[in-house]
Design an enzyme around this catalytic site. Structure first.
Site: not given
Lengths: 483, 135
Positions: A209, A406
């Site tokens: 990304e 996470h």
């Protein structure tokens, strides 16, 4: 099934399930969640899975679930379980099939505004140069000797091959190499599955990304990490590919008999384990370390390919765009660590299954330039939503064996997500928000729709409030690359 | 569960899961392979292929997991997708089978077959089990 009545509120956003809840629990189970996240966790079997992990031989203090907890197999995803050595166990299912699945963050001195005119071209270059999708092959063809070196040396092997810099290694968990790796314990089948997959992204929830830094919460720590408002950043989320899957499969299969040999009784066969110091436990740990090193090397090679893509597209157009590594973290791993519990220093095997190491300031295992600020922690959001950079805290050292959340955590099954969301429509929606999408599979894209996930901002707010992670900066996506 | 169905998907938040049944253990194994195939996003194309499979396990559950994992391995190894499964010799710890399919570069997107809460149970109508796949 469990209900809210089985939980005891310990403090704001902290819940315990006492060991009296079930006869086979050895320690309490602890869950970090706000009201809504707790409700979400109670809708599937994730909290039962958390309770199951509190039965593992040698487990100390409490079995923990982070606010992004969701249903997995064996361990819940978002689980942290530490066992005391030498008598405690190691569980391959407590690490999972994607050993050392993790996140790497790179930052550029270029601003998003400077890069945007070239973004379509950049996204295409990243998609072309970073192989993605199921079973895809990378550009490196490793012979047996080279593969052994990758398994033993991890990212360090990449330094010799000029795919890494010293700064990259310093800014990687364990400096890019888990000690104790021994390729003798990695099966031929695992080697075969991994051999041609170095430098590949894979499919599922893995992605590259391109982001812009949208908000900075702690200017001084962010500046130390080269993170500034408006600048471009790149996240890589992937793991050890087929090699790691096969290592886990090999040992979960083998340990079905091992637990009988050691007389270990468990509520779920996916939790199979072996005493850490036993021959079987050591063999798994050494094989797992190999897979973990493969994953570090994989993200390192992808970082190299990403840097090349930036050079290819932005070279000669922007004066300064070199990508510096903020950090690289694992979120599926078992690690040998020293922790202080009730004033006593203990050697532990810390399983983090969908949880991130978050060592606080002063930790001796951090590199010199990061030691006073604490370990950077990278929390990717679901596709198209924010991601966060946190720093490890003293609170995490005291409460969670130096661990934090996470990611966002799923709330909707893949099947339901595909029924509700069409990949092509989602792609258009993201594009209309200015996010460039390059995806190999539209149905794969639909499975990862943001609607299928919890709100990552809430997850991060919980860990920030309870003090097991400190918010440093927020990232917003401008391009998403998926298999 | 619909009594006419050999398998059906069970909701699972992060991964994929199915409930499978068979009149015999051999049929359960074949149906489980078909169930797993139904989750593959990819259709095979081109030349037909057939592979011989032999799998061992310490009990029915490990045999079932090892069988499905063997199929995933062969799919990735050969770049094929299998949709027809014929077991021959089957007992609780050993099986021989033939799998049939077509080319599909990369194989299946399923990472592995897990042992999560796995139990092969005998019913008045045969055998059944619930399997969780890591995807």
């Amino acid at each position: 099934m469990l209900s809210k009545h089985d939980l005891v509120r310990v403090a704001e956003n902290v819940w315990d399930i006492p060991p009296t809840f079930r006869d086979d629990m050895r320690v309490p189970a602890r869950l970090y969640a706000d009201g809504d996240l707790l409700e979400a966790a109670l809708t599937d079997n994730s909290v039962v899975q958390l309770v199951n992990t509190a039965t593992l031989p040698g487990v100390v203090r409490h079995a923990i679930a982070m606010p992004d907890i969701h249903q997995g197999y064996g361990f819940p995803i978002g689980g942290v379980v530490a066992t005391r050595l030498p008598e405690g166990v190691i569980s391959p299912g407590g690490v999972g099939y994607d050993i050392n699945c993790g996140v790497r963050l790179l930052v550029s001195p270029a601003t998003a505004d400077e890069v945007k005119p070239y973004l379509e071209e950049l996204a295409s270059a990243l998609y072309t140069n970073c192989p993605s999708g199921v079973g895809v092959h990378g550009s490196l063809r490793l012979n047996n000797n080279e593969l052994d070196k990758v398994l033993h040396e991890g990212s360090r092997w990449m330094l010799g091959e000029r795919y890494a810099s010293g700064e990259d290694l310093d800014h990687t968990e364990e400096f890019g190499r888990i000690p104790g790796a021994d390729a003798t314990y990695v099966s031929d089948r695992a080697r075969e599955r991994g051999r041609n997959q170095l430098g590949t992204l894979g499919a599922g929830n893995h992605f590259i990304e391109v982001d812009q830094v949208a908000e900075v919460y702690d200017q001084s720590i962010a500046a130390r990490l080269n993170i500034y408002q408006g600048k471009v950043a790149v996240q890589i989320h992937c793991g050890s590919r087929g090699l790691g899957h096969q290592v886990c499969e090999d040992y979960v299969g083998r340990f079905q008999k091992t637990v009988k040999d050691y007389g270990i009784k468990l509520p779920d066969r996916e939790l199979v384990c072996a005493p850490f110091e036993s021959t079987e436990g050591q063999q798994y740990f050494r094989a797992m370390a190999c897979a973990a090193n493969f994953a570090f090397a994989n993200r390192q090679l992808l970082a190299h390919l990403i840097r090349n893509s930036f050079e290819q597209v932005l070279g000669g157009k922007l004066s300064s765009f070199r990508l510096h590594q903020v950090y690289d973290i694992a979120h599926n791993m078992a690690k040998i660590e020293e922790h202080t519990i009730s004033g006593h220093s203990m050697r532990l095997c810390v399983h983090r299954k969908g949880a991130t190491r978050a060592f606080g300031p002063g930790s001796s295992v951090l590199p010199d330039d990061l030691r006073d600020i604490g370990q950077p922690v990278l929390i990717p959001g679901s596709m198209g939503t924010s991601s966060y950079v946190l720093a490890g805290t003293e609170g995490a050292m005291q409460e969670t064996f130096g661990s934090t959340c996470h990611g966002a955590g799923r709330v909707m099954s893949r099947a339901k997500a595909k029924k509700m969301v069409h990949g092509a429509e989602l792609s258009r929606k993201l594009e209309s928000r200015g996010i460039v999408v390059r995806a190999g599979s539209m149905s794969g894209l639909a499975e990862e729709a943001p609607e299928a996930y919890k709100d990552v901002s809430r997850v991060v707010d919980v860990v920030h409030k309870v003090g097991i992670g400190k918010k440093i900066a927020k990232l917003q996506p401008i391009a998403v690359i998926k298999g | 569960m619909n009594p006419m169905r050999d398998f059906e998907e069970i909701e699972h938040t992060a991964d994929r899961s199915f409930h499978v049944r068979g009149k015999s253990f051999a049929q359960l194994l074949e149906n489980a392979a078909r169930a797993m195939h139904s989750f593959s996003r990819i259709e095979g194309e081109g030349k037909n292929s057939a592979r011989e499979v032999e799998v061992q396990g310490v009990d029915r559950e490990t045999l079932l997991v090892n069988w499905l994992n063997e199929i995933l391995y062969l799919e990735q190894r050969h770049g094929e997708i299998y949709d027809r499964f014929e077991t021959s010799e089957v007992n609780d710890t050993h099986l021989r089978a033939k799998v049939y399919g077509r080319c599909s570069p990369g194989g299946s997107h399923i990472k592995a077959v897990t042992f999560h809460n796995l139990a092969v149970s005998e019913t008045t109508e045969g055998f059944e089990a619930t399997v969780v796949l890591d995807v």
